[in-house]
Motif scaffolding. Sequence first.
Motif, PDB file in Angstrom:
ATOM      1  N   ILE A 169      36.131   3.540 -37.030  1.00 15.06           N
ATOM      2  CA  ILE A 169      36.594   4.868 -36.647  1.00 15.06           C
ATOM      3  C   ILE A 169      38.104   4.951 -36.843  1.00 15.06           C
ATOM      4  CG2 ILE A 169      36.858   6.475 -34.717  1.00 15.06           C
ATOM      5  CD1 ILE A 169      34.244   5.396 -33.602  1.00 15.06           C
ATOM      6  N   PRO A 170      38.590   5.928 -37.591  1.00 13.73           N
ATOM      7  CA  PRO A 170      40.040   6.025 -37.835  1.00 13.73           C
ATOM      8  C   PRO A 170      40.811   6.318 -36.558  1.00 13.73           C
ATOM      9  CG  PRO A 170      38.900   7.983 -38.638  1.00 13.73           C
ATOM     10  CD  PRO A 170      37.833   6.998 -38.262  1.00 13.73           C
ATOM     11  N   GLU A 171      42.018   5.817 -36.476  1.00 10.36           N
ATOM     12  CA  GLU A 171      42.830   6.029 -35.280  1.00 10.36           C
ATOM     13  C   GLU A 171      43.311   7.468 -35.172  1.00 10.36           C
ATOM     14  OE1 GLU A 171      45.476   3.420 -33.652  1.00 10.36           O
ATOM     15  OE2 GLU A 171      43.986   1.816 -33.604  1.00 10.36           O
ATOM     16  N   THR A 172      43.408   8.162 -36.287  1.00 11.91           N
ATOM     17  CA  THR A 172      43.729   9.593 -36.276  1.00 11.91           C
ATOM     18  C   THR A 172      42.908  10.270 -37.367  1.00 11.91           C
ATOM     19  OG1 THR A 172      45.998   9.224 -35.503  1.00 11.91           O
ATOM     20  CG2 THR A 172      45.533  11.341 -36.528  1.00 11.91           C
ATOM     21  N   GLU A 173      42.319  11.405 -37.031  1.00 12.21           N
ATOM     22  CA  GLU A 173      41.530  12.138 -38.009  1.00 12.21           C
ATOM     23  C   GLU A 173      41.503  13.614 -37.626  1.00 12.21           C
ATOM     24  OE1 GLU A 173      37.275  11.486 -38.020  1.00 12.21           O
ATOM     25  OE2 GLU A 173      37.342  10.717 -35.967  1.00 12.21           O
TER      26      GLU A 173
END
Length: 389
Positions: A63-67
């Motif tokens: 899961i990306p840290e920011t999206e």
Amino acid sequence: MLRVLTLATLFPDASRPTFGGFVERQTLGLATRADVQLEVVAPIGMPPWPLNRHSHYRRFAEIPETEVWKDIIVHRPKFRLVPRVGGPMAPAAIAKALLPLLHKIRERFAFDIIDAEFFYPDGPAAMRLAEALNLPFSVKARGADIHYWGKRAGCASQVLQAGKRAGGLLAVSEAIKRDMTALGMAADTITVHYTGIDKDRFHPVDRAAAKEALGISGPLIVTTGALIPRKGQALVIEALRQIPDANLWCIGEGANRPALEKLARDLGLSERVHLPGNLPHEEVAEMVAAADVMALPSASEGLANAWVEALACGTPIVISDAGGAAELLDRAEAGAIVERDPSAIATAIRSILSNPPNQQAVRSTVDKFSWERNGDALFRHLSGLVERQ
């Protein structure tokens, strides 16, 4: 322009698309206002090695840290979580992980307020962060965050501390507001903030045709919610013995699944009890609208979204006297509030099946619930706190 940082440990991600859907929907509604700018921080707890290799946590690695999630910027930093025993430490761990990130965010997005969406651990974490940044913060109470965490050793004092230091508080029902004041929070700081409802998604249908499309015949009972003892699915399964020819669909997932499957087998009901797991929102709406009754005899609730969604579908509900039940069930057509007892549940369901209420009369129970009203009330609440800062 109101600039909001929403803090929510209950928020969907790619690995859990339905997790915290009620928080997501409220946040989306606020974010779409022309007079609001909003970003979300949805921290994810990760245990130390080797526990982080467990399948439950391994799914978070990608899961990306920011999206950008449904047009909203969502930050998903990891914080140190100690399973089972780490509850009292979670708020401090979240604040420690988030403070450097929030300083960085504020360099380009000078948010005015932190809006915590669950009282624990979000509330005490928001308290620490807001005080470090000299900002106001708000906390919303939804049910288990008050009934469970508000009484648990090592956590209860943090719940109360956050409740006393917040600029203002929200409660999903008058009943939860009373429970909050019983813990020691000031009543004049608490605003009742009812949930919204998507009435385009949750609406009455031709039940016979809907059941046929789903391959279901005979009376249909549904429960919607996490498969945990507090929700009372076991009581509904036991009640099914007294409701011949009915099928029960328990929508949701959780640790109590093996126990529920065993109970159905032991009672000879496996062919009539179905546990489909978590379903997309559209499929939940279809199933609830097709049902003759939605039953959810929870041990505790705030004001359950599942109750409101069922009523919007024209589906009467059989529920326990938990949380805001009496605030919602204000007419006979809407269903019944019963004891958490299989015989009482069965009697109420049989009564509805023998004399089904008009679907539109059931739906009118939730006329006062809408996401527009929910968003307007949240905007007024947060704006007022910023103005008073």
